[in-house]
Write a protein that holds these residues in place. Structure first.
Motif, PDB file in Angstrom:
ATOM      1  N   ASN A 106       0.795  -1.233   0.000  1.00  0.00           N
ATOM      2  CA  ASN A 106       0.000   0.000   0.000  1.00  0.00           C
ATOM      3  C   ASN A 106       0.826   1.281   0.000  1.00  0.00           C
ATOM      4  N   THR A 107       2.155   1.151  -0.133  1.00  0.00           N
ATOM      5  CA  THR A 107       2.981   2.360  -0.266  1.00  0.00           C
ATOM      6  C   THR A 107       3.458   2.564  -1.700  1.00  0.00           C
ATOM      7  N   LEU A 108       3.223   1.582  -2.556  1.00  0.00           N
ATOM      8  CA  LEU A 108       3.613   1.713  -3.961  1.00  0.00           C
ATOM      9  C   LEU A 108       2.677   2.673  -4.693  1.00  0.00           C
ATOM     10  N   GLY A 109       3.205   3.370  -5.699  1.00  0.00           N
ATOM     11  CA  GLY A 109       2.331   4.069  -6.636  1.00  0.00           C
ATOM     12  C   GLY A 109       1.654   3.030  -7.518  1.00  0.00           C
ATOM     13  N   MET A 110       0.524   3.352  -8.088  1.00  0.00           N
ATOM     14  CA  MET A 110      -0.224   2.372  -8.885  1.00  0.00           C
ATOM     15  C   MET A 110       0.600   1.813 -10.053  1.00  0.00           C
ATOM     16  N   ASP A 111       1.531   2.612 -10.559  1.00  0.00           N
ATOM     17  CA  ASP A 111       2.350   2.159 -11.682  1.00  0.00           C
ATOM     18  C   ASP A 111       3.801   1.884 -11.287  1.00  0.00           C
ATOM     19  N   ILE A 112       4.046   1.810  -9.984  1.00  0.00           N
ATOM     20  CA  ILE A 112       5.395   1.509  -9.480  1.00  0.00           C
ATOM     21  C   ILE A 112       5.435   0.050  -9.062  1.00  0.00           C
ATOM     22  N   PRO A 113       6.282  -0.766  -9.694  1.00  0.00           N
ATOM     23  CA  PRO A 113       6.321  -2.190  -9.340  1.00  0.00           C
ATOM     24  C   PRO A 113       7.156  -2.453  -8.087  1.00  0.00           C
ATOM     25  N   PHE A 114       6.859  -3.577  -7.434  1.00  0.00           N
ATOM     26  CA  PHE A 114       7.798  -4.099  -6.445  1.00  0.00           C
ATOM     27  C   PHE A 114       9.133  -4.346  -7.161  1.00  0.00           C
ATOM     28  N   PRO A 115      10.264  -4.217  -6.470  1.00  0.00           N
ATOM     29  CA  PRO A 115      11.545  -4.543  -7.105  1.00  0.00           C
ATOM     30  C   PRO A 115      11.514  -5.977  -7.651  1.00  0.00           C
ATOM     31  N   GLY A 116      11.670  -6.109  -8.959  1.00  0.00           N
ATOM     32  CA  GLY A 116      11.627  -7.426  -9.589  1.00  0.00           C
ATOM     33  C   GLY A 116      10.231  -8.004  -9.739  1.00  0.00           C
ATOM     34  N   GLY A 117       9.192  -7.208  -9.441  1.00  0.00           N
ATOM     35  CA  GLY A 117       7.826  -7.714  -9.475  1.00  0.00           C
ATOM     36  C   GLY A 117       6.905  -6.904 -10.373  1.00  0.00           C
ATOM     37  N   GLU A 118       5.628  -6.854 -10.001  1.00  0.00           N
ATOM     38  CA  GLU A 118       4.645  -6.129 -10.804  1.00  0.00           C
ATOM     39  C   GLU A 118       4.079  -4.949 -10.017  1.00  0.00           C
ATOM     40  N   SER A 119       3.467  -4.019 -10.739  1.00  0.00           N
ATOM     41  CA  SER A 119       2.846  -2.855 -10.114  1.00  0.00           C
ATOM     42  C   SER A 119       1.417  -3.196  -9.713  1.00  0.00           C
ATOM     43  N   PRO A 120       0.818  -2.419  -8.795  1.00  0.00           N
ATOM     44  CA  PRO A 120      -0.590  -2.644  -8.450  1.00  0.00           C
ATOM     45  C   PRO A 120      -1.514  -2.626  -9.667  1.00  0.00           C
ATOM     46  N   ARG A 121      -1.248  -1.726 -10.623  1.00  0.00           N
ATOM     47  CA  ARG A 121      -2.109  -1.672 -11.807  1.00  0.00           C
ATOM     48  C   ARG A 121      -1.977  -2.942 -12.661  1.00  0.00           C
ATOM     49  N   ASN A 122      -0.745  -3.432 -12.798  1.00  0.00           N
ATOM     50  CA  ASN A 122      -0.525  -4.690 -13.523  1.00  0.00           C
ATOM     51  C   ASN A 122      -1.285  -5.836 -12.855  1.00  0.00           C
ATOM     52  N   PHE A 123      -1.206  -5.880 -11.527  1.00  0.00           N
ATOM     53  CA  PHE A 123      -1.888  -6.913 -10.741  1.00  0.00           C
ATOM     54  C   PHE A 123      -3.399  -6.837 -10.975  1.00  0.00           C
ATOM     55  N   TYR A 124      -3.950  -5.643 -10.843  1.00  0.00           N
ATOM     56  CA  TYR A 124      -5.391  -5.433 -11.043  1.00  0.00           C
ATOM     57  C   TYR A 124      -5.816  -5.881 -12.439  1.00  0.00           C
ATOM     58  N   ASN A 125      -5.075  -5.461 -13.441  1.00  0.00           N
ATOM     59  CA  ASN A 125      -5.426  -5.813 -14.823  1.00  0.00           C
ATOM     60  C   ASN A 125      -5.335  -7.321 -15.059  1.00  0.00           C
ATOM     61  N   ARG A 126      -4.333  -7.954 -14.458  1.00  0.00           N
ATOM     62  CA  ARG A 126      -4.181  -9.404 -14.607  1.00  0.00           C
ATOM     63  C   ARG A 126      -5.384 -10.149 -14.034  1.00  0.00           C
ATOM     64  N   ILE A 127      -5.817  -9.746 -12.856  1.00  0.00           N
ATOM     65  CA  ILE A 127      -6.945 -10.434 -12.210  1.00  0.00           C
ATOM     66  C   ILE A 127      -8.250 -10.148 -12.947  1.00  0.00           C
ATOM     67  N   CYS A 128      -8.453  -8.921 -13.371  1.00  0.00           N
ATOM     68  CA  CYS A 128      -9.673  -8.583 -14.117  1.00  0.00           C
ATOM     69  C   CYS A 128      -9.749  -9.395 -15.414  1.00  0.00           C
ATOM     70  N   THR A 129      -8.628  -9.485 -16.127  1.00  0.00           N
ATOM     71  CA  THR A 129      -8.587 -10.258 -17.372  1.00  0.00           C
ATOM     72  C   THR A 129      -8.845 -11.738 -17.097  1.00  0.00           C
ATOM     73  N   SER A 130      -8.218 -12.267 -16.052  1.00  0.00           N
ATOM     74  CA  SER A 130      -8.385 -13.682 -15.710  1.00  0.00           C
ATOM     75  C   SER A 130      -9.834 -13.997 -15.374  1.00  0.00           C
ATOM     76  N   PHE A 131     -10.481 -13.097 -14.628  1.00  0.00           N
ATOM     77  CA  PHE A 131     -11.877 -13.343 -14.259  1.00  0.00           C
ATOM     78  C   PHE A 131     -12.795 -13.262 -15.475  1.00  0.00           C
ATOM     79  N   ARG A 132     -12.583 -12.258 -16.292  1.00  0.00           N
ATOM     80  CA  ARG A 132     -13.436 -12.120 -17.483  1.00  0.00           C
ATOM     81  C   ARG A 132     -13.274 -13.311 -18.418  1.00  0.00           C
TER      82      ARG A 132
END
Length: 204
Positions: A106-132
């Motif tokens: 919860n301290t990351l910016g929406m487009d700032i990834p974890f070091p070596g990981g994904e950003s909150p926006r990437n995560f959100y988009n991945r789950i939304c796509t997977s569910f749809r």
């Protein structure tokens, strides 16, 4: 048509989660066994035909206990993993607080990834796509309903916002999502909606 979202059983505290390769503690195995027994004894109520799971160890261990009781072979998919926290995955909290001070979900910016990981926006988009994709596959009868989907708290939380037509950020309030809790999603005239939330009666 229904999808039963289940959070994995209890895992070790004191470590960063995300894509951690750590598994369940004994209590988490017991919770998973109890859920399996509950679903077996209520099979007419749930009528589960398909089991899908995240492929992270804590979800896999949970699902293996359910497979035994439901006698259904699960599909293990990377799509349903928790957020990719990269270098912090499975790291002891004390070590992470030194090496990556102040770096939390919860301290990351929406487009700032974890070091070596994904950003909150990437995560959100991945789950939304997977569910749809899953919803469409069920509607087109490529996947047999009803579906039991074993995943993670962060994933289920995003789906509450998606299906409730609410904006989500990594600073949004977190819904109650207990270990091995069941969250029921049903397809109606207005699309997929939650009809049951955080059911944990099997742990009583």
């Amino acid at each position: 048509m229904r999808i039963f979202l289940v959070r994995h059983g209890m895992d070790e505290e004191g470590y960063r989660g995300g894509w951690s390769q750590r598994g369940l503690i004994e209590q988490g195995i017991i919770q998973s066994e109890r859920l399996g027994d509950y679903l077996y004894h209520h099979s007419e109520q749930y009528k589960i035909n398909t089991v899908i799971s995240s492929d992270l160890p804590r979800a896999v261990q949970t699902t293996k206990e359910l497979e035994k009781r439901l006698d259904i072979k699960a599909h293990y998919l990377k799509d349903w993993r928790e957020m990719n926290n990269g270098d912090l995955a499975g790291m002891p909290n004390k070590e992470a607080e030194v090496k990556y001070a102040g770096v939390y979900f919860n301290t990351l910016g929406m487009d700032i990834p974890f070091p070596g990981g994904e950003s909150p926006r990437n995560f959100y988009n991945r789950i939304c796509t997977s569910f749809r994709d899953l919803g469409q596959s069920i509607e087109e009868q490529q996947v047999e309903s009803n579906v039991l989907l074993v995943t993670h708290g962060g994933v289920i939380n995003i789906l509450y916002y998606l299906l409730g037509h609410q904006n989500w950020t990594n600073k949004s309030e977190f819904h109650s999502i207990g270990n091995t809790s069941i969250h029921t999603v049903e397809k109606g005239v207005d699309g997929w909606k939650f009809s049951g939330m955080n059911m944990i009666s099997h742990l009583g």
